[in-house]
Structures are given as structure tokens and as C-alpha cells.
Design a protein around this motif. Structure first.
Motif, mmCIF file in Angstrom:
data_model
loop_
_atom_site.group_PDB
_atom_site.id
_atom_site.type_symbol
_atom_site.label_atom_id
_atom_site.label_comp_id
_atom_site.label_asym_id
_atom_site.label_seq_id
_atom_site.Cartn_x
_atom_site.Cartn_y
_atom_site.Cartn_z
ATOM 1 N N LEU A 45 39.134 -52.718 35.164
ATOM 2 C CA LEU A 45 40.101 -53.700 34.697
ATOM 3 C C LEU A 45 41.356 -52.989 34.202
ATOM 4 O O LEU A 45 41.294 -51.838 33.771
ATOM 5 N N PRO A 46 42.500 -53.657 34.243
ATOM 6 C CA PRO A 46 43.733 -52.979 33.819
ATOM 7 C C PRO A 46 43.759 -52.688 32.326
ATOM 8 O O PRO A 46 43.136 -53.388 31.524
ATOM 9 N N GLY A 47 44.494 -51.650 31.956
ATOM 10 C CA GLY A 47 44.766 -51.382 30.555
ATOM 11 C C GLY A 47 43.618 -50.739 29.814
ATOM 12 O O GLY A 47 42.729 -50.106 30.388
ATOM 13 N N ARG A 48 43.644 -50.928 28.483
ATOM 14 C CA ARG A 48 42.657 -50.324 27.588
ATOM 15 C C ARG A 48 42.102 -51.391 26.670
ATOM 16 O O ARG A 48 42.834 -52.038 25.928
ATOM 17 N N VAL A 49 40.791 -51.608 26.759
ATOM 18 C CA VAL A 49 40.054 -52.581 25.939
ATOM 19 C C VAL A 49 40.799 -53.918 25.784
ATOM 20 O O VAL A 49 40.915 -54.468 24.707
ATOM 21 N N GLY A 50 41.276 -54.439 26.909
ATOM 22 C CA GLY A 50 41.879 -55.766 26.927
ATOM 23 C C GLY A 50 43.375 -55.804 26.813
ATOM 24 O O GLY A 50 43.983 -56.857 27.052
ATOM 25 N N ASP A 51 44.007 -54.709 26.437
ATOM 26 C CA ASP A 51 45.461 -54.660 26.305
ATOM 27 C C ASP A 51 46.069 -54.018 27.558
ATOM 28 O O ASP A 51 45.665 -52.906 27.948
ATOM 29 N N GLN A 77 46.321 -59.018 25.811
ATOM 30 C CA GLN A 77 46.257 -58.463 24.460
ATOM 31 C C GLN A 77 45.148 -59.109 23.658
ATOM 32 O O GLN A 77 44.849 -60.294 23.817
ATOM 33 N N VAL A 78 44.524 -58.293 22.843
ATOM 34 C CA VAL A 78 43.511 -58.744 21.888
ATOM 35 C C VAL A 78 44.161 -58.906 20.540
ATOM 36 O O VAL A 78 44.851 -57.991 20.068
ATOM 37 N N ARG A 79 43.987 -60.055 19.914
ATOM 38 C CA ARG A 79 44.568 -60.330 18.595
ATOM 39 C C ARG A 79 43.470 -60.832 17.668
ATOM 40 O O ARG A 79 42.569 -61.570 18.067
ATOM 41 N N PHE A 101 45.980 -67.680 29.976
ATOM 42 C CA PHE A 101 44.563 -67.791 29.613
ATOM 43 C C PHE A 101 44.410 -67.327 28.173
ATOM 44 O O PHE A 101 44.939 -66.283 27.788
ATOM 45 N N VAL A 102 43.693 -68.100 27.381
ATOM 46 C CA VAL A 102 43.426 -67.732 25.985
ATOM 47 C C VAL A 102 41.956 -67.987 25.693
ATOM 48 O O VAL A 102 41.462 -69.105 25.886
ATOM 49 N N ALA A 103 41.260 -66.971 25.246
ATOM 50 C CA ALA A 103 39.870 -67.110 24.802
ATOM 51 C C ALA A 103 39.825 -66.828 23.304
ATOM 52 O O ALA A 103 40.375 -65.822 22.845
ATOM 53 N N THR A 104 39.199 -67.709 22.563
ATOM 54 C CA THR A 104 39.060 -67.526 21.122
ATOM 55 C C THR A 104 37.589 -67.539 20.737
ATOM 56 O O THR A 104 36.762 -68.157 21.409
ATOM 57 N N ALA A 105 37.266 -66.863 19.662
ATOM 58 C CA ALA A 105 35.892 -66.849 19.165
ATOM 59 C C ALA A 105 35.909 -66.475 17.695
ATOM 60 O O ALA A 105 36.753 -65.675 17.264
ATOM 61 N N ARG A 106 34.985 -67.032 16.947
ATOM 62 C CA ARG A 106 34.846 -66.681 15.540
ATOM 63 C C ARG A 106 34.008 -65.416 15.412
ATOM 64 O O ARG A 106 32.925 -65.318 15.961
ATOM 65 N N LYS A 107 34.566 -64.426 14.709
ATOM 66 C CA LYS A 107 33.869 -63.190 14.346
ATOM 67 C C LYS A 107 33.608 -62.251 15.524
ATOM 68 O O LYS A 107 33.073 -61.162 15.321
ATOM 69 N N ALA A 108 33.953 -62.644 16.728
ATOM 70 C CA ALA A 108 33.670 -61.799 17.890
ATOM 71 C C ALA A 108 34.899 -61.723 18.776
ATOM 72 O O ALA A 108 35.629 -62.688 18.917
ATOM 73 N N ASP A 109 35.109 -60.559 19.374
ATOM 74 C CA ASP A 109 36.222 -60.338 20.292
ATOM 75 C C ASP A 109 35.781 -60.730 21.694
ATOM 76 O O ASP A 109 34.851 -60.118 22.244
ATOM 77 N N PRO A 110 36.418 -61.723 22.320
ATOM 78 C CA PRO A 110 35.993 -62.135 23.664
ATOM 79 C C PRO A 110 36.043 -61.010 24.690
ATOM 80 O O PRO A 110 35.154 -60.923 25.549
ATOM 81 N N PHE A 111 37.069 -60.139 24.620
ATOM 82 C CA PHE A 111 37.107 -59.056 25.600
ATOM 83 C C PHE A 111 35.910 -58.129 25.425
ATOM 84 O O PHE A 111 35.327 -57.663 26.416
#
Length: 208
Positions: A126-132, A204-206, A101-111
Motif C-alpha cells: 500500500l502507498p505511504g507509511r502506516v496509512g499516511d 492520513q491517520v488522525r 473515504f473516511v473510516a472512524t472507530a472508537r479507541k482503535a485506528d482503522p488503518f
């Protein structure tokens, strides 16, 4: 981007055995207990107002900016963490089906949009920390029930979350056409697939 994908057990071992795994994470530059308490106090409120310039869009208020800063401060953006993310991402499946699954957005973090929409207590399930996160197969199975409780929303709760995702994506980002339903359904689909097939999973958030 927010990426959630399955990993084989060998892929998990490769990630955990990478030299970067032994490095110290970057410190969190934030008063987490204090900011979390503040977020809880704001959880039921909207941090956005309807835009006067773009019908159907929203404008962020100061509290939305503060929440965005809190999420950013909780994230490990050190070189070592980025190297680990690269190691994990190289082992994700290549196709956007059950296992990716991949979510992309301009200027905003989907998570961050999802976290704002769900609220603090649901986000902490949810698992992990802020999306990771990085889970082996056993951890996936253990954490799947909480993820299902959090993300498998229907009726009014789902509509409310979708509206709040849209507010974040237009008030802090530039993505009015973002698929908010997939932001709920996609990560859960990957975790369920990992549990069915005995695999691990990572998120992961990138930023690019």
C-alpha cells in the motif's frame, strides 16, 4: 480516523510548497527491521482470543498490544506533520462519494486494523507509511495496480481479512459494528477515481 481523498494537482503543489514540508520528520522510535521481522513471524497467527464477556467479540493478547505499539511508533506525530495533514485535509472534497473515504472507530485506528488483517507484506504494497501518503496523479497511476492486488479481495481471503478486522476493532477498540468491507473497498474506490480523473490522492491517520 483514517481518511483517503483525492487532491487536484494544484492541491498537491500547495501541500508540497507549504513551509512545513521542509521540516524534518519526527524520528521513528522503534527497531523497524526487528519489529517487521517479528510481525512476519506472527503474520499467520491470530493475536486475539474469543471474548468470554461479550459474545462475538475478541480479546487482545500481548502480541496484539506489541503490534499496535509498532504501528504507533512508525507514525510521525510531530507538530509539523500534523500541520501538513491539516493543509492536505482542507483540500479534500467535501462529500463522501467517489473522491473521499473516511473510516472512524472508537479507541482503535482503522488503518492498523486493516494492516493486521492483511499482514506485513500486503500492507507494504500500500502507498505511504502506516496509512499516511501523498501522491500526485502520476504516482496514483503507478501505485494503483499494487493497491488493487492488495485490497480487491474475494472469497475466502476476503472473509479471513474481514474476520481479522473485526477482531482488532473489538479486541483493541470499541466498534463491533464497524464496516470492515468498506475498509477494503473505500480507499480503493478513491484511488481508482483519482486515476480516472487525473488527480492526486492522500491518506492520513488522525486521532481526536
Amino acid at each position: 480516523m483514517w481518511i483517503v481523498g483525492v487532491l487536484s494537482e494544484q492541491g498537491i503543489r500547495n501541500a508540497l510548497n507549504a513551509p512545513v514540508q521542509n521540516s524534518t520528520s519526527a524520528p521513528v522510535h522503534c527497531d523497524v527491521p526487528g519489529e517487521l521481522a517479528w510481525w512476519r513471524s506472527k503474520a499467520q497467527a491470530s493475536l486475539f482470543t474469543p471474548s468470554t464477556r461479550s459474545p462475538g467479540a475478541w480479546s487482545a493478547d500481548e502480541d496484539a498490544l506489541r503490534l499496535r505499539a509498532f504501528f504507533a511508533a512508525c507514525r510521525d506525530d510531530s507538530d509539523h506533520a500534523e500541520e501538513l495533514r491539516d493543509t492536505v485535509m482542507a483540500q479534500f472534497p467535501p462529500d463522501f462519494e467517489q473522491g473521499l473515504f473516511v473510516a472512524t472507530a472508537r479507541k482503535a485506528d482503522p488503518f492498523s486494523a486493516l494492516a493486521y488483517a492483511l499482514g506485513p507484506d500486503a500492507t507494504l504494497r500500500l502507498p505511504g507509511r502506516v496509512g499516511d501518503f501523498l501522491l500526485d496523479a502520476e504516482q496514483v497511476r503507478a501505485q494503483l495496480p499494487a493497491a488493487e492486488e492488495t485490497l480487491a479481495l474475494t472469497g475466502t481471503p476476503r472473509r479471513d481479512v474481514i474476520e481479522r478486522i473485526h477482531a482488532w476493532m473489538t479486541g483493541l477498540g470499541d466498534d463491533p459494528a464497524h464496516d470492515a468491507d468498506e475498509l477494503l473497498d473505500g480507499p480503493l474506490r478513491v484511488l481508482r477515481h483519482a486515476a480516472r480523473t487525473g488527480q492526486g490522492a492522500a491518506g492520513q491517520v488522525r486521532w481526536y
